[in-house]
Each structure stands twice: as C-alpha cells, then as structure tokens.
Scaffold this motif. Structure first.
Motif, PDB file in Angstrom:
ATOM      1  N   HIS A  32      14.964  14.956 -18.755  1.00  0.00           N
ATOM      2  CA  HIS A  32      14.831  13.772 -17.912  1.00  0.00           C
ATOM      3  C   HIS A  32      14.676  12.493 -18.738  1.00  0.00           C
ATOM      4  O   HIS A  32      13.813  12.398 -19.613  1.00  0.00           O
ATOM      5  CB  HIS A  32      13.626  13.927 -16.980  1.00  0.00           C
ATOM      6  N   VAL A  33      15.536  11.540 -18.420  1.00  0.00           N
ATOM      7  CA  VAL A  33      15.471  10.200 -19.007  1.00  0.00           C
ATOM      8  C   VAL A  33      15.269   9.228 -17.849  1.00  0.00           C
ATOM      9  O   VAL A  33      16.145   9.097 -16.989  1.00  0.00           O
ATOM     10  CB  VAL A  33      16.761   9.861 -19.776  1.00  0.00           C
ATOM     11  N   ASP A  34      14.129   8.569 -17.811  1.00  0.00           N
ATOM     12  CA  ASP A  34      13.775   7.707 -16.681  1.00  0.00           C
ATOM     13  C   ASP A  34      14.432   6.334 -16.848  1.00  0.00           C
ATOM     14  O   ASP A  34      14.016   5.523 -17.667  1.00  0.00           O
ATOM     15  CB  ASP A  34      12.253   7.567 -16.593  1.00  0.00           C
ATOM     16  N   LEU A  35      15.465   6.096 -16.043  1.00  0.00           N
ATOM     17  CA  LEU A  35      16.178   4.827 -16.143  1.00  0.00           C
ATOM     18  C   LEU A  35      15.326   3.656 -15.657  1.00  0.00           C
ATOM     19  O   LEU A  35      15.434   2.548 -16.192  1.00  0.00           O
ATOM     20  CB  LEU A  35      17.477   4.897 -15.333  1.00  0.00           C
ATOM     21  N   GLU A  36      14.506   3.885 -14.653  1.00  0.00           N
ATOM     22  CA  GLU A  36      13.674   2.807 -14.114  1.00  0.00           C
ATOM     23  C   GLU A  36      12.658   2.315 -15.141  1.00  0.00           C
ATOM     24  O   GLU A  36      12.278   1.146 -15.136  1.00  0.00           O
ATOM     25  CB  GLU A  36      12.971   3.268 -12.845  1.00  0.00           C
ATOM     26  N   LYS A  37      12.251   3.211 -16.018  1.00  0.00           N
ATOM     27  CA  LYS A  37      11.312   2.826 -17.083  1.00  0.00           C
ATOM     28  C   LYS A  37      12.026   2.360 -18.349  1.00  0.00           C
ATOM     29  O   LYS A  37      11.378   2.017 -19.333  1.00  0.00           O
ATOM     30  CB  LYS A  37      10.393   4.009 -17.416  1.00  0.00           C
ATOM     31  N   GLU A  44      14.898   5.220 -30.013  1.00  0.00           N
ATOM     32  CA  GLU A  44      15.061   6.659 -30.227  1.00  0.00           C
ATOM     33  C   GLU A  44      16.243   7.200 -29.427  1.00  0.00           C
ATOM     34  O   GLU A  44      17.075   7.950 -29.962  1.00  0.00           O
ATOM     35  CB  GLU A  44      13.781   7.398 -29.822  1.00  0.00           C
ATOM     36  N   TYR A  45      16.317   6.809 -28.154  1.00  0.00           N
ATOM     37  CA  TYR A  45      17.419   7.284 -27.322  1.00  0.00           C
ATOM     38  C   TYR A  45      18.748   6.752 -27.835  1.00  0.00           C
ATOM     39  O   TYR A  45      19.756   7.482 -27.870  1.00  0.00           O
ATOM     40  CB  TYR A  45      17.210   6.862 -25.868  1.00  0.00           C
ATOM     41  N   MET A  46      18.771   5.498 -28.246  1.00  0.00           N
ATOM     42  CA  MET A  46      20.024   4.865 -28.631  1.00  0.00           C
ATOM     43  C   MET A  46      20.546   5.331 -29.985  1.00  0.00           C
ATOM     44  O   MET A  46      21.678   5.008 -30.354  1.00  0.00           O
ATOM     45  CB  MET A  46      19.882   3.343 -28.567  1.00  0.00           C
ATOM     46  N   THR A  47      19.760   6.111 -30.696  1.00  0.00           N
ATOM     47  CA  THR A  47      20.325   6.762 -31.884  1.00  0.00           C
ATOM     48  C   THR A  47      21.286   7.866 -31.468  1.00  0.00           C
ATOM     49  O   THR A  47      22.170   8.257 -32.254  1.00  0.00           O
ATOM     50  CB  THR A  47      19.225   7.367 -32.783  1.00  0.00           C
ATOM     51  N   GLN A  49      22.761   7.846 -28.053  1.00  0.00           N
ATOM     52  CA  GLN A  49      23.734   7.200 -27.171  1.00  0.00           C
ATOM     53  C   GLN A  49      23.638   5.701 -27.455  1.00  0.00           C
ATOM     54  O   GLN A  49      22.830   4.992 -26.867  1.00  0.00           O
ATOM     55  CB  GLN A  49      23.423   7.488 -25.703  1.00  0.00           C
ATOM     56  N   PRO A  50      24.449   5.196 -28.365  1.00  0.00           N
ATOM     57  CA  PRO A  50      24.281   3.823 -28.858  1.00  0.00           C
ATOM     58  C   PRO A  50      24.518   2.728 -27.832  1.00  0.00           C
ATOM     59  O   PRO A  50      24.183   1.570 -28.078  1.00  0.00           O
ATOM     60  CB  PRO A  50      25.303   3.732 -29.995  1.00  0.00           C
ATOM     61  N   PHE A  51      25.069   3.083 -26.659  1.00  0.00           N
ATOM     62  CA  PHE A  51      25.294   2.088 -25.616  1.00  0.00           C
ATOM     63  C   PHE A  51      24.183   2.103 -24.571  1.00  0.00           C
ATOM     64  O   PHE A  51      24.233   1.355 -23.592  1.00  0.00           O
ATOM     65  CB  PHE A  51      26.657   2.315 -24.956  1.00  0.00           C
ATOM     66  N   GLY A  52      23.186   2.968 -24.765  1.00  0.00           N
ATOM     67  CA  GLY A  52      22.041   3.004 -23.857  1.00  0.00           C
ATOM     68  C   GLY A  52      22.396   3.414 -22.453  1.00  0.00           C
ATOM     69  O   GLY A  52      21.902   2.846 -21.478  1.00  0.00           O
ATOM     70  N   GLN A  53      23.262   4.427 -22.329  1.00  0.00           N
ATOM     71  CA  GLN A  53      23.675   4.921 -21.019  1.00  0.00           C
ATOM     72  C   GLN A  53      23.398   6.418 -20.935  1.00  0.00           C
ATOM     73  O   GLN A  53      23.117   7.064 -21.941  1.00  0.00           O
ATOM     74  CB  GLN A  53      25.172   4.639 -20.804  1.00  0.00           C
ATOM     75  N   VAL A  54      23.496   6.959 -19.730  1.00  0.00           N
ATOM     76  CA  VAL A  54      23.356   8.404 -19.529  1.00  0.00           C
ATOM     77  C   VAL A  54      24.667   8.943 -18.985  1.00  0.00           C
ATOM     78  O   VAL A  54      25.378   8.231 -18.280  1.00  0.00           O
ATOM     79  CB  VAL A  54      22.190   8.739 -18.573  1.00  0.00           C
ATOM     80  N   PRO A  55      24.993  10.202 -19.339  1.00  0.00           N
ATOM     81  CA  PRO A  55      24.198  11.117 -20.151  1.00  0.00           C
ATOM     82  C   PRO A  55      24.750  11.213 -21.572  1.00  0.00           C
ATOM     83  O   PRO A  55      25.777  10.617 -21.892  1.00  0.00           O
ATOM     84  CB  PRO A  55      24.448  12.457 -19.437  1.00  0.00           C
TER      85      PRO A  55
END
Length: 221
Positions: A32-37, A44-47, A49-55
């Motif tokens: 789970h990656v909370d988009l609202e937060k 850490e996430y953008m390492t 997914q460098p565009f900051g998107q899911v999934p």
C-alpha cells in the motif's frame, strides 16, 4: 514468486495491473502506497518510480513501472496461461497496440479532468471546475464514437477476442460511468454499450472490484 504491486487498489493504474494478473492467474500482493498522504512523492519511493506515480512492480529481481508496460510484460510472460491478451496474429497484435495507444493518448487524458473535478475534488470538500469537466466529456464522447465504429465491426477493439486493448480501458472509464454521473457516454452507443457490459462482467474484473471493496491486499488464484 509473488508479484509485489506498489500502489493502492482504488487507483486506476494499479487496477490495470491487478486485472491482468488475475486474468493470468498470477499471485500478487499490494504494497500500500497512500496517495492522499503523498507517499508516492517521497524520495524513497521515487528511487523506484522517478515520476512519483503508481504502480511499480517487483517480481524477484525484476522491477518495472508504467502500468501499460507492466501488463504487456505479464501478458507476454504468461502467454500460455489464461486468455490470450496480446492477439494471435501479427495483425491482431498490431491492432491491440494501436488501441492501447488510443486509450493512453486519446482517451485517458480526457478522463482525468472529468474524474478530478466531479469525483476527487468533491470528495475532499472542494468544488470542481464543472466547465472543464463538461468540455472534456464532450471530447470524450467524440472519442467513443470512434470506438463505436470499430465495435460495429468487431466484438472487441482488436478483433474477436478480449485483449489488453479492452482491459486497459476499464478502470478509468468505470469512474466516469459510476462516479461522475455520465453513464450516457456509454449507454447512448449501441456497440460500446454491449462491449462495456461484456468486459466489465469478466470474472477477473469482478475480483478486482471485490479486492477494492474489501480492501484486500493479496490475491492467490
């Protein structure tokens, strides 16, 4: 090996991947990656997914992002399992790719302002831009007229079998139909209406919706 999908189940792009994996009978887990937060925008996430998107997905040592690339990968990896989602001839595969691009380039950019203004913002207690939503809906209606012409000739977009071309349309259009008060965009087109009823009644898609509603994070065939 259990596939790990980093995202959240209500989001459109993870749903494409979930649907493909369920069609193919592949076990997966949602991380789970909370988009609202804003967890998708953390360093850490953008390492990953460098565009900051899911999934993005992790499958053993293999990692991949962009939902349409992911579903293409799994449709090919498990070509001998479940339904053929890529087309059987070179021509069918080309048509599948064409309609997948139509969804990504011509349809999806029109869906976003509709869903954002009529569903996302109101859900946050903020008034959406109705004019922007309506303008996009009018353009989307014209795009779906193109679908109508194709579906008057073939049962599915790429031919007579369900493929990724159809699968990728479902998550975003569902929000327009069910959450934005615009079912007429589908129901006023005879062949699109029949196609929509068909593809959304697939057992694999129903399992995706069951996972969303129950907030389940694991799937095992």
């Amino acid at each position: 090996m259990v596939v790990k999908i980093y995202g959240m189940t209500p989001a459109v792009c993870p749903q494409r991947v979930m649907h493909c994996l369920i069609e193919k009978g592949v076990e997966f887990e949602i991380i789970h990656v909370d988009l609202e937060k804003g967890e998708h925008k953390t360093p850490e996430y953008m390492t990953k997914q460098p565009f900051g998107q899911v999934p993005y997905i992790v499958d053993g040592d293999f990692e991949l992002f962009e939902s349409r690339a992911i579903v293409r990968y799994y449709a090919a990896k498990y070509a001998g399992r479940g339904p053929n989602l890529l087309g059987r001839t070179l021509e069918e595969k080309a048509r599948m790719d064409m309609w997948l691009d139509v969804e990504a380039i011509n349809l999806n950019p029109l869906v976003f302002p509709i869903v954002f203004n009529l569903f996302v913002l109101p859900g946050q207690g903020v008034a959406g831009n109705m004019a922007e939503a309506q303008a996009s809906a009018e353009k989307l209606d014209k795009v779906l007229e193109v679908h109508e012409r194709q579906l008057s000739k073939t049962k599915y977009l790429a031919g007579d079998e369900f493929t990724l071309a159809d699968l990728t349309h479902i998550p975003a259009l569902r929000y327009v139909v069910e959450n934005c008060g615009m079912p007429h965009l589908i129901s006023n087109k005879k062949h699109v209406k029949a196609w929509w009823a068909d593809i959304t009644s697939r057992p694999a898609w129903k399992k995706v919706m069951d996972m969303v509603e129950s907030r389940a994070l694991k799937y095992s065939p």
